[in-house]
Design a protein around this motif. Sequence first.
Motif: not given
Length: 334
Positions: A120, A122-123, A126-127, A138, A289
């Motif tokens: 994760k 990519h997440k 952004n976080r 995550l 997601p």
Amino acid sequence: MKIVFFSAKPYDREFFESCNKHYDFELEFWETHLGPHIADAIKVGTDAVCVFVNDKLTADVIAILAQKGVKVIALRCAGFNNVELDAAKQYGIRVCRVPAYSPQAVAEHAVAMLLTLNRKTHKAYNRVREQNFSLSGLMGFNLFGKTVGVIGTGKIGAAFCKIMLGFGCTVLASDPFVSKSLQSAGVKYLPFHEVIKEADIISLHCPLTPENHYLIGSNSLSTMKKGVTLINTSRGGLINTREVIEALKTGQLAALGIDVYEQEEQLFFKDLSGSIIGDDDIQRLISFPNVLVTGHQAFFTQEALAEIAASTLKTVKMLLEDNVEEIVSDAILV
């Protein structure tokens, strides 16, 4: 000798013009895809057309090319399911492709998609940009020790197998042709239904044919382990999108990474950021997601583009000069 390029992007022009210094072809680049809407605009005296995955070379289009005097259809890609080969043969037009421009490029992208979905990243990216350093949501899993099913062990599939072996995975493969070198490296060949039954991760690396259209659908999905990860960097028609969406909803598929899409000719290679996309299936996929979609970029490396240009121009030159001895055999389709 003149070559007209369709679906041409700035990077196509850059690499082909650079390579053309060794050949001195007359090159003409058109942004539009090749299809019935534009074929008649090709001028008489064009020796070859160079096309990509979204160009549609139907029997009618090929008939027009023959009338214009086109002698060669050159695919600057490996897949050829968008060309009516029987029609090309009927009209005496040679068809060639680039069978192995950079297997590592596509294999590495498949691994990148797998790692991104799993860990994760990519997440997390952004976080952190929003100063959120929480780890909740995550969590991933170790690739080491997992069973990876590889469908198709041509050059790209073989490269993917070797990378997965390097991660310490058990690699199972399904292919009509067994590679002894991969077997020696530790890859175990099994029938398709056994591979997908045993695998924690499945990656598709086979061409699209009438026989394997919708290879991944409700029937095959139901035999997989619950929570499997599926990666497709081959052809969109290998998976039934709507049935895959249902598998994502039920959790049968834990994650999906696709670089190809069955209706991609309406979407990929275009900037649609200011448009309303009417394709409900792709919109649904993007909303999940646990789904990662890239726009047919697996091939997109400097090395691959340079090899595509070099291989294409060399093959076209040899075909136009009727000198096929120096061409790799699987580069010629007709």
